[in-house]
Design a protein around this motif. Structure first.
Motif, PDB file in Angstrom:
ATOM      1  N   TRP A  21       0.844  -1.208   0.000  1.00  0.00           N
ATOM      2  CA  TRP A  21       0.000   0.000   0.000  1.00  0.00           C
ATOM      3  C   TRP A  21       0.875   1.252   0.000  1.00  0.00           C
ATOM      4  CZ3 TRP A  21      -1.044   3.304   4.527  1.00  0.00           C
ATOM      5  CH2 TRP A  21      -1.872   4.388   4.183  1.00  0.00           C
ATOM      6  N   ASP A  44       1.278  -8.873  -0.538  1.00  0.00           N
ATOM      7  CA  ASP A  44      -0.070  -8.421  -0.211  1.00  0.00           C
ATOM      8  C   ASP A  44      -0.424  -7.227  -1.092  1.00  0.00           C
ATOM      9  OD1 ASP A  44      -2.432  -8.413   1.714  1.00  0.00           O
ATOM     10  OD2 ASP A  44      -1.779  -6.314   1.695  1.00  0.00           O
ATOM     11  N   SER A 165     -11.369  -8.798   5.222  1.00  0.00           N
ATOM     12  CA  SER A 165     -10.459  -7.794   5.781  1.00  0.00           C
ATOM     13  C   SER A 165     -11.319  -6.725   6.435  1.00  0.00           C
ATOM     14  CB  SER A 165      -9.592  -7.194   4.669  1.00  0.00           C
ATOM     15  OG  SER A 165      -8.741  -6.217   5.204  1.00  0.00           O
ATOM     16  N   ASN A 166     -10.899  -6.312   7.605  1.00  0.00           N
ATOM     17  CA  ASN A 166     -11.622  -5.291   8.372  1.00  0.00           C
ATOM     18  C   ASN A 166     -13.022  -5.758   8.780  1.00  0.00           C
ATOM     19  OD1 ASN A 166      -9.609  -3.060   8.248  1.00  0.00           O
ATOM     20  ND2 ASN A 166      -9.966  -3.282   6.049  1.00  0.00           N
ATOM     21  N   GLN A 187      -7.831 -10.095   7.509  1.00  0.00           N
ATOM     22  CA  GLN A 187      -6.705  -9.148   7.584  1.00  0.00           C
ATOM     23  C   GLN A 187      -7.183  -7.877   8.276  1.00  0.00           C
ATOM     24  OE1 GLN A 187      -4.362  -6.404   4.462  1.00  0.00           O
ATOM     25  NE2 GLN A 187      -4.053  -8.565   4.054  1.00  0.00           N
ATOM     26  N   SER A 214      -0.376  -3.094   8.961  1.00  0.00           N
ATOM     27  CA  SER A 214       0.353  -2.090   9.757  1.00  0.00           C
ATOM     28  C   SER A 214       1.063  -2.718  10.958  1.00  0.00           C
ATOM     29  CB  SER A 214      -0.598  -0.982  10.218  1.00  0.00           C
ATOM     30  OG  SER A 214      -1.316  -0.450   9.134  1.00  0.00           O
ATOM     31  N   LEU A 216       4.025  -2.647  11.881  1.00  0.00           N
ATOM     32  CA  LEU A 216       5.004  -1.748  12.512  1.00  0.00           C
ATOM     33  C   LEU A 216       4.306  -0.499  13.039  1.00  0.00           C
ATOM     34  CD1 LEU A 216       7.788  -1.965   9.744  1.00  0.00           C
ATOM     35  CD2 LEU A 216       7.643  -3.290  11.877  1.00  0.00           C
ATOM     36  N   SER A 218       2.515   1.405  11.053  1.00  0.00           N
ATOM     37  CA  SER A 218       2.367   2.308   9.916  1.00  0.00           C
ATOM     38  C   SER A 218       3.045   3.666  10.148  1.00  0.00           C
ATOM     39  CB  SER A 218       0.863   2.504   9.655  1.00  0.00           C
ATOM     40  OG  SER A 218       0.598   2.781   8.316  1.00  0.00           O
ATOM     41  N   LYS A 273       5.227  -3.114   5.026  1.00  0.00           N
ATOM     42  CA  LYS A 273       5.476  -2.464   3.729  1.00  0.00           C
ATOM     43  C   LYS A 273       6.817  -1.736   3.794  1.00  0.00           C
ATOM     44  CE  LYS A 273       5.676   1.488   1.281  1.00  0.00           C
ATOM     45  NZ  LYS A 273       6.416   2.723   1.660  1.00  0.00           N
ATOM     46  N   SER A 274       7.627  -1.933   2.777  1.00  0.00           N
ATOM     47  CA  SER A 274       8.789  -1.064   2.610  1.00  0.00           C
ATOM     48  C   SER A 274       9.146  -1.030   1.134  1.00  0.00           C
ATOM     49  CB  SER A 274       9.989  -1.560   3.418  1.00  0.00           C
ATOM     50  OG  SER A 274      11.061  -0.642   3.231  1.00  0.00           O
ATOM     51  N   THR A 275       9.621   0.133   0.700  1.00  0.00           N
ATOM     52  CA  THR A 275      10.153   0.219  -0.661  1.00  0.00           C
ATOM     53  C   THR A 275      11.657   0.486  -0.594  1.00  0.00           C
ATOM     54  OG1 THR A 275       9.351   2.495  -0.627  1.00  0.00           O
ATOM     55  CG2 THR A 275       8.078   0.921  -1.914  1.00  0.00           C
ATOM     56  N   ARG A 279      15.621  -1.861   4.230  1.00  0.00           N
ATOM     57  CA  ARG A 279      14.573  -2.232   5.204  1.00  0.00           C
ATOM     58  C   ARG A 279      13.791  -3.474   4.744  1.00  0.00           C
ATOM     59  NH1 ARG A 279      14.684   3.469   5.918  1.00  0.00           N
ATOM     60  NH2 ARG A 279      13.043   3.947   4.419  1.00  0.00           N
ATOM     61  N   ASN A 283      13.551  -6.513   7.329  1.00  0.00           N
ATOM     62  CA  ASN A 283      12.262  -7.041   7.811  1.00  0.00           C
ATOM     63  C   ASN A 283      12.113  -8.538   7.579  1.00  0.00           C
ATOM     64  OD1 ASN A 283      11.682  -4.424   8.504  1.00  0.00           O
ATOM     65  ND2 ASN A 283      10.305  -4.020   6.795  1.00  0.00           N
TER      66      ASN A 283
HETATM   67  P1  NAP Z   1       3.594  -0.858   8.193  1.00  0.00           P
HETATM   68  O1  NAP Z   1       3.992  -1.974   7.328  1.00  0.00           O
HETATM   69  O2  NAP Z   1       3.382  -1.094   9.637  1.00  0.00           O
HETATM   70  O3  NAP Z   1       4.651   0.324   8.063  1.00  0.00           O
HETATM   71  C1  NAP Z   1       5.124   0.764   6.820  1.00  0.00           C
HETATM   72  C2  NAP Z   1       5.978   2.004   7.063  1.00  0.00           C
HETATM   73  O4  NAP Z   1       7.102   1.650   7.871  1.00  0.00           O
HETATM   74  C3  NAP Z   1       6.524   2.617   5.810  1.00  0.00           C
HETATM   75  O5  NAP Z   1       6.520   4.019   5.975  1.00  0.00           O
HETATM   76  C4  NAP Z   1       7.965   2.109   5.740  1.00  0.00           C
HETATM   77  O6  NAP Z   1       8.769   3.059   5.093  1.00  0.00           O
HETATM   78  C5  NAP Z   1       8.324   1.987   7.208  1.00  0.00           C
HETATM   79  N1  NAP Z   1       9.228   0.878   7.490  1.00  0.00           N
HETATM   80  C6  NAP Z   1       9.213  -0.365   6.934  1.00  0.00           C
HETATM   81  N2  NAP Z   1      10.171  -1.132   7.468  1.00  0.00           N
HETATM   82  C7  NAP Z   1      10.821  -0.373   8.375  1.00  0.00           C
HETATM   83  C8  NAP Z   1      11.909  -0.621   9.237  1.00  0.00           C
HETATM   84  N3  NAP Z   1      12.527  -1.790   9.263  1.00  0.00           N
HETATM   85  N4  NAP Z   1      12.318   0.393  10.050  1.00  0.00           N
HETATM   86  C9  NAP Z   1      11.701   1.592  10.021  1.00  0.00           C
HETATM   87  N5  NAP Z   1      10.640   1.893   9.220  1.00  0.00           N
HETATM   88  C10 NAP Z   1      10.212   0.908   8.402  1.00  0.00           C
HETATM   89  O7  NAP Z   1       2.282  -0.142   7.664  1.00  0.00           O
HETATM   90  P2  NAP Z   1       1.265  -0.272   6.446  1.00  0.00           P
HETATM   91  O8  NAP Z   1       1.913  -0.032   5.147  1.00  0.00           O
HETATM   92  O9  NAP Z   1       0.111   0.566   6.855  1.00  0.00           O
HETATM   93  O10 NAP Z   1       0.760  -1.795   6.521  1.00  0.00           O
HETATM   94  C11 NAP Z   1       1.434  -2.856   5.854  1.00  0.00           C
HETATM   95  C12 NAP Z   1       0.628  -3.406   4.701  1.00  0.00           C
HETATM   96  O11 NAP Z   1      -0.633  -3.880   5.157  1.00  0.00           O
HETATM   97  C13 NAP Z   1       0.236  -2.384   3.638  1.00  0.00           C
HETATM   98  O12 NAP Z   1       1.316  -2.001   2.818  1.00  0.00           O
HETATM   99  C14 NAP Z   1      -0.866  -3.123   2.927  1.00  0.00           C
HETATM  100  O13 NAP Z   1      -0.337  -4.110   2.073  1.00  0.00           O
HETATM  101  C15 NAP Z   1      -1.602  -3.737   4.111  1.00  0.00           C
HETATM  102  N6  NAP Z   1      -2.721  -2.887   4.612  1.00  0.00           N
HETATM  103  C16 NAP Z   1      -3.989  -3.374   4.469  1.00  0.00           C
HETATM  104  C17 NAP Z   1      -5.069  -2.631   4.932  1.00  0.00           C
HETATM  105  C18 NAP Z   1      -6.452  -3.183   4.765  1.00  0.00           C
HETATM  106  O14 NAP Z   1      -7.416  -2.422   4.909  1.00  0.00           O
HETATM  107  N7  NAP Z   1      -6.602  -4.465   4.509  1.00  0.00           N
HETATM  108  C19 NAP Z   1      -4.878  -1.386   5.541  1.00  0.00           C
HETATM  109  C20 NAP Z   1      -3.572  -0.930   5.691  1.00  0.00           C
HETATM  110  C21 NAP Z   1      -2.500  -1.697   5.235  1.00  0.00           C
HETATM  111  P3  NAP Z   1       9.738   2.654   3.850  1.00  0.00           P
HETATM  112  O15 NAP Z   1       8.879   2.141   2.742  1.00  0.00           O
HETATM  113  O16 NAP Z   1      10.390   3.949   3.509  1.00  0.00           O
HETATM  114  O17 NAP Z   1      10.704   1.633   4.379  1.00  0.00           O
END
Ligand code: NAP
Length: 327
Positions: A21, A44, A165-166, A187, A214, A216, A218, A273-275, A279, A283
């Motif tokens: 995402w 995902d 999901s949700n 999810q 999320s 981490l 988010s 999520k990371s790009t 990282r 992870n």
């Molecule tokens: P997350 O994975 O908890 O956090 C992602 C953030 O953390 C990004 O800003 C990333 O930045 C940073 N990050 C990643 N690895 C890191 C590390 N080792 N150290 C420090 N910072 C780090 O949050 P999320 O993207 O909200 O959730 C993960 C995934 O869940 C989404 O991408 C999506 O696929 C899914 N999702 C689903 C729903 C749903 O409604 N089903 C809702 C939200 C999310 P960088 O990219 O710069 O590393």
């Protein structure tokens, strides 16, 4: 700790996957390549993220070059809220498969129980708005008939498994009361500040595995939402929590690795999520250490219950008026 969870039907879902995402298409391509190189096999994705095409391009390259077999991958995508009616499910799944360049997904999720009306002129208008600035909610969302259309996708071989999901407890019960093919996964938001213990127990009762979005907390969302002018209040940075930092020091790991390993030891699938290539690799390195029962209990003490939720979807204007608003 196993590197996967098993569905009610024996199908295996890798316990760690890459979240996608908010990743722009071009950076997504680099990220998927890096992730495949370091060993990620679970991705995902979602129609709504508008980057399935770049993900599909990289997967197709790897498959056609013989660097990976389709069966080794675990691909998730999600029915967007604009597709939450039985007549639209196969339209959106087929479109996702076209973009991902795949003939099936391993898991197809209903992204959220709340439906939105569909802009018939533009399938990519995933968040249609009304003139008053609220989202164009479809108040007639019917979860049981929607689920029947999800089941048909399994019959057609387009999705190996289907899930949610949700979804909250009563929505899960509604589906379980009526289903022919049960949900394999739910999810939802889960991290150290929001453990969702009760919801996880309900899923366990029904043999539904759980995936933490999320995981981490988010951390990038504060900046992302500010840039896009979306109001969401303060999002705490769990990575900076002293309990997490202490455990990182103790295990010579990073705070992110501690948070991911913690959820994985609770048998919760994680999709950070990371790009950023560094990282992405960081992870993935959660399989070479173990948190002790005391470490787990220290992390459990961080749970804030409902106060720890950071995604309540109020940034989707008018969401609370929907009869299936889940939170
Ligand atoms: P997350 O994975 O908890 O956090 C992602 C953030 O953390 C990004 O800003 C990333 O930045 C940073 N990050 C990643 N690895 C890191 C590390 N080792 N150290 C420090 N910072 C780090 O949050 P999320 O993207 O909200 O959730 C993960 C995934 O869940 C989404 O991408 C999506 O696929 C899914 N999702 C689903 C729903 C749903 O409604 N089903 C809702 C939200 C999310 P960088 O990219 O710069 O590393």
């Amino acid at each position: 700790m196993k590197d996967h969870v098993e569905f009610y039907n024996g199908y295996k879902m890798p316990i760690l996957g890459l979240g996608t995402w908010s990743a722009r298409p071009e950076e997504m391509k680099i990220a998927i390549n890096e992730a495949l190189k370091v060993g990620y096999r679970h991705f995902d994705t979602a129609f709504t993220y508008m980057n399935e095409e770049s993900i599909g391009e990289v997967l197709a390259e790897w498959i056609s070059q013989g660097r990976i077999k389709r069966e080794e991958l675990f691909i998730v995508t999600k029915l967007p809220m604009i597709g939450n009616r039985s007549s639209d499910v196969d339209i959106f799944l087929k479109e996702s498969l076209k973009r991902l360049k795949l003939s099936y997904v391993d898991l197809y999720l209903i992204h959220a129980p709340t439906g939105l009306k569909r802009d018939m002129k533009d399938i990519n208008n995933v968040f249609p708005e009304q003139e008053n600035g609220e989202m164009d909610w479809d108040m007639d969302t019917n979860l049981p008939t929607l689920w029947q259309a999800m089941e048909q996708q399994v019959d057609l071989g387009l999705a190996k498994n289907i899930g949610l999901s949700n979804f909250n407890e009563s929505q899960i019960r509604k589906i379980m009361n009526d289903c022919r093919i049960q949900p394999a996964n739910n999810q939802v938001e889960i991290h150290a500040y929001f453990l969702q213990t009760e919801l996880r127990d309900v899923c366990k009762e029904f043999g539904i595995t759980v995936c933490a979005y999320s995981p981490l907390g988010s951390p990038g969302r504060q900046v992302l939402f500010e840039e896009r002018g979306i109001e969401n209040g303060f999002i705490p940075d769990i990575l900076q929590n002293p309990v997490v930092s202490e455990l990182a020091k103790k295990h010579e790991k990073t705070p992110a690795q501690i948070l991911l390993r913690y959820l994985a030891q609770l048998q919760v699938v994680v999709i950070p999520k990371s790009t950023n290539p560094k990282r992405i690799a960081e992870n993935f390195k959660i399989f070479d250490f173990e948190l002790s029962p005391e470490d787990i209990s220290d992390l459990n003490s961080l749970d804030q219950g409902q106060k720890g939720r950071t995604f309540d979807w109020t940034f989707f204007k008018g969401a609370q008026k929907h009869p299936e608003y889940p939170f």
